[in-house]
Design a protein around this motif. Structure first.
Motif, PDB file in Angstrom:
ATOM      1  N   GLY A  14       0.822  -1.208   0.000  1.00 17.70           N
ATOM      2  CA  GLY A  14       0.000   0.000   0.000  1.00 17.70           C
ATOM      3  C   GLY A  14       0.850   1.249   0.000  1.00 17.70           C
ATOM      4  N   SER A  15       0.268   2.341   0.418  1.00 22.15           N
ATOM      5  CA  SER A  15       0.937   3.641   0.388  1.00 22.15           C
ATOM      6  C   SER A  15       2.026   3.734   1.456  1.00 22.15           C
ATOM      7  CB  SER A  15      -0.084   4.754   0.606  1.00 22.15           C
ATOM      8  OG  SER A  15      -0.672   4.636   1.898  1.00 22.15           O
ATOM      9  N   LYS A  16       2.862   4.738   1.314  1.00 18.66           N
ATOM     10  CA  LYS A  16       3.919   4.980   2.310  1.00 18.66           C
ATOM     11  C   LYS A  16       3.300   5.281   3.670  1.00 18.66           C
ATOM     12  CE  LYS A  16       8.334   5.919   3.313  1.00 18.66           C
ATOM     13  NZ  LYS A  16       8.253   6.347   4.713  1.00 18.66           N
ATOM     14  N   SER A  17       2.222   6.053   3.695  1.00 19.24           N
ATOM     15  CA  SER A  17       1.583   6.384   4.966  1.00 19.24           C
ATOM     16  C   SER A  17       0.998   5.129   5.625  1.00 19.24           C
ATOM     17  CB  SER A  17       0.490   7.432   4.764  1.00 19.24           C
ATOM     18  OG  SER A  17      -0.501   6.981   3.854  1.00 19.24           O
ATOM     19  N   TYR A  18       0.485   4.199   4.820  1.00 18.75           N
ATOM     20  CA  TYR A  18      -0.043   2.938   5.338  1.00 18.75           C
ATOM     21  C   TYR A  18       1.074   2.122   5.987  1.00 18.75           C
ATOM     22  CZ  TYR A  18      -1.910  -1.857   5.151  1.00 18.75           C
ATOM     23  OH  TYR A  18      -2.303  -3.147   5.458  1.00 18.75           O
ATOM     24  N   PHE A  19       2.210   2.034   5.304  1.00 15.36           N
ATOM     25  CA  PHE A  19       3.356   1.290   5.837  1.00 15.36           C
ATOM     26  C   PHE A  19       3.839   1.908   7.144  1.00 15.36           C
ATOM     27  CE2 PHE A  19       8.081   0.484   5.687  1.00 15.36           C
ATOM     28  CZ  PHE A  19       8.004  -0.876   5.960  1.00 15.36           C
ATOM     29  N   ASP A  20       3.988   3.226   7.167  1.00 15.84           N
ATOM     30  CA  ASP A  20       4.457   3.909   8.374  1.00 15.84           C
ATOM     31  C   ASP A  20       3.491   3.699   9.535  1.00 15.84           C
ATOM     32  OD1 ASP A  20       6.641   4.822   7.004  1.00 15.84           O
ATOM     33  OD2 ASP A  20       5.808   6.807   6.592  1.00 15.84           O
ATOM     34  N   LYS A  21       2.197   3.741   9.234  1.00 15.69           N
ATOM     35  CA  LYS A  21       1.194   3.550  10.296  1.00 15.69           C
ATOM     36  C   LYS A  21       1.257   2.134  10.860  1.00 15.69           C
ATOM     37  CE  LYS A  21      -3.719   4.085  11.380  1.00 15.69           C
ATOM     38  NZ  LYS A  21      -3.761   2.826  12.167  1.00 15.69           N
ATOM     39  N   LYS A  22       1.433   1.155   9.983  1.00 18.20           N
ATOM     40  CA  LYS A  22       1.520  -0.230  10.449  1.00 18.20           C
ATOM     41  C   LYS A  22       2.750  -0.426  11.337  1.00 18.20           C
ATOM     42  CE  LYS A  22      -2.164  -2.058   8.782  1.00 18.20           C
ATOM     43  NZ  LYS A  22      -3.201  -2.545   9.717  1.00 18.20           N
ATOM     44  N   LEU A  23       3.870   0.197  10.988  1.00 16.38           N
ATOM     45  CA  LEU A  23       5.062   0.103  11.825  1.00 16.38           C
ATOM     46  C   LEU A  23       4.811   0.754  13.176  1.00 16.38           C
ATOM     47  CD1 LEU A  23       7.993   0.840   9.334  1.00 16.38           C
ATOM     48  CD2 LEU A  23       7.097  -1.373  10.068  1.00 16.38           C
ATOM     49  N   SER A  62      11.884  -0.140   3.265  1.00 14.10           N
ATOM     50  CA  SER A  62      10.929   0.698   2.537  1.00 14.10           C
ATOM     51  C   SER A  62      11.072   0.421   1.051  1.00 14.10           C
ATOM     52  CB  SER A  62      11.191   2.180   2.814  1.00 14.10           C
ATOM     53  OG  SER A  62      11.002   2.463   4.183  1.00 14.10           O
ATOM     54  N   ASN A  63      10.027   0.718   0.285  1.00 19.23           N
ATOM     55  CA  ASN A  63      10.102   0.371  -1.136  1.00 19.23           C
ATOM     56  C   ASN A  63      11.166   1.169  -1.886  1.00 19.23           C
ATOM     57  OD1 ASN A  63       8.658   2.737  -0.955  1.00 19.23           O
ATOM     58  ND2 ASN A  63       7.190   2.226  -2.550  1.00 19.23           N
ATOM     59  N   ASP A  64      11.554   2.338  -1.387  1.00 16.53           N
ATOM     60  CA  ASP A  64      12.611   3.083  -2.073  1.00 16.53           C
ATOM     61  C   ASP A  64      13.989   2.479  -1.810  1.00 16.53           C
ATOM     62  OD1 ASP A  64      12.799   3.800   0.566  1.00 16.53           O
ATOM     63  OD2 ASP A  64      12.713   5.962   0.224  1.00 16.53           O
ATOM     64  N   ASN A  65      14.097   1.527  -0.870  1.00 15.65           N
ATOM     65  CA  ASN A  65      15.378   0.866  -0.620  1.00 15.65           C
ATOM     66  C   ASN A  65      15.835   0.033  -1.807  1.00 15.65           C
ATOM     67  OD1 ASN A  65      14.896   0.114   2.939  1.00 15.65           O
ATOM     68  ND2 ASN A  65      15.438   2.001   1.906  1.00 15.65           N
TER      69      ASN A  65
END
Length: 378
Positions: A14-23, A62-65
């Motif tokens: 999903g979105s970057k904000s979704y990933f950050d929220k899950k973490l 992260s996906n940009d990695n």
């Protein structure tokens, strides 16, 4: 750290904000080196013929990695993660490319790792009780295109009631600057939490655009990469008529399938509303220029009519009113209208020409006031 003697992989799509929220929800912190730092230090060590044996109990990708990897390292991504972690480490991955995802699924099938996958859920706002209120709100803000608003309302109601598998594709067509883009933005505001994914296809002219649409090296952004990061199920592809025909085959896959695939990513597109805009004047004109393969992949066509004189009047008044805060007490609205009305035609105008004429009149009146004050001073 994971108490079992298996690596535990958490995949969040999903979105970057979704990933950050899950973490955040899981209270996950990357207390050691980041994946990007590990790659960098490993490269330095190899160049200097030194050993590098750093391992992390918790590793976040992260996906940009993935964009820090080149060449053969991309194909070794799964084993590189293993080199940087313990057998019981926890690894949190955002939007893995296909190669890594398939590698992990094979390990999981063999019971060699734990694998937990979470997907962001996108949907149209299904507020049936307030549907008419939302449409009425759009009608008040989109002037002169009631037929178009009524037609898209039918599609929005359909998407509210039905869970579609493949994307629902709508073409807004008609002359430039008569409300197509504005309607997309209003739909986003009322039905998609004011978020949408937007691409201007007039920019797609070269080999870089081809690589973006179809995917190339993993260390470069692609349409699949960006669609995975989207925050909404409203996709807006502006100026579709300006797109090079050699790129159309990418849209065959996008419009036709629940899963969109490029060279590196698989993207679930179920339930999406894809709105295209184009400046065609008729369906026959569209068929001729787009070709039948694309034309017949579009689910609905909504024509935007030229502005009538009453619409032009309303848009002029709205444009002048929108400048009130900017102008304050410098100019009277009625004075501006009296000047603009002599310049605006009763037909053939659009929002851009009207805005330009209002701007010209405001500048002229302000300058006249300045010159008159200069004459008084002298």
């Amino acid at each position: 750290m994971n108490e079992n003697h298996k690596r535990k992989y958490f995949i969040f799509i999903g979105s970057k904000s979704y990933f950050d929220k899950k973490l955040d929800d899981l209270s996950v912190e990357n207390s050691g080196y980041s994946f990007r730092q590990l790659i960098m230090y490993q490269d330095v060590a190899q160049k200097n013929e030194l050993e590098f044996d750093r391992k992390e109990e918790v590793l976040i990708l992260s996906n940009d990695n993935y964009q820090s990897l080149v060449g053969a390292a991309i194909e070794r991504l799964g084993t590189i993660i293993e080199e940087f972690t313990y057998e019981n480490s926890e690894i949190y991955i955002h939007n893995p490319p296909r190669y890594l995802y398939e590698y992990l699924k094979k390990l999981h099938k063999r019971d060699l790792i734990e694998l937990i996958v979470k997907n962001e859920v996108y949907s149209i706002v299904k507020d049936e009780n307030n549907f008419n209120v939302k449409i009425d709100s759009i009608l008040q803000r989109i002037i002169g295109q009631n037929k178009a608003v009524n037609e898209i309302s039918k599609s929005l109601w359909y998407l509210t009631k039905i869970n579609t598998k493949k994307p629902y594709v709508v073409m807004f067509y008609g002359k430039s600057s008569i409300g197509k883009t504005e309607l997309v933005r209003e739909i986003a505001k009322e039905f998609f939490d004011n978020t949408f994914f937007e691409k201007h296809l007039s920019m797609f002219k070269n080999i870089q655009s081809f690589d973006y649409l179809f995917g190339a090296e993993l260390n470069r952004r692609s349409l699949g990469y960006d669609l995975l990061e989207r925050e909404s199920n409203l996709i807006f592809l502006d100026e579709f008529d300006k797109c090079e025909s050699s790129f159309y085959s990418a849209f065959y896959t996008l419009f036709d399938n629940e899963i969109f695939k490029d060279a590196n990513y698989d993207v679930n597109m179920s339930g999406t509303l894809i709105i295209l805009t184009a400046n065609y004047n008729s369906l026959e004109d569209m068929k001729k220029h787009l070709g039948l393969p694309i034309f017949y992949r579009i689910d609905k066509f909504i024509k935007f009519e030229d502005f009538e004189s009453s619409t032009i009047y309303a848009i002029v008044k709205k444009e002048i009113s929108s400048r009130k805060k900017e102008l304050g007490s410098l100019l009277d609205e009625e004075l501006i209208y009296s000047k603009v009305s002599m310049l605006v035609n009763t037909q053939g105008e659009n929002a851009r020409t009207i805005k330009s004429k209002v701007q010209g009149v405001i500048e002229e009146l302000l300058f006249e006031n300045y010159m008159n004050s200069e004459d008084v001073d002298h």
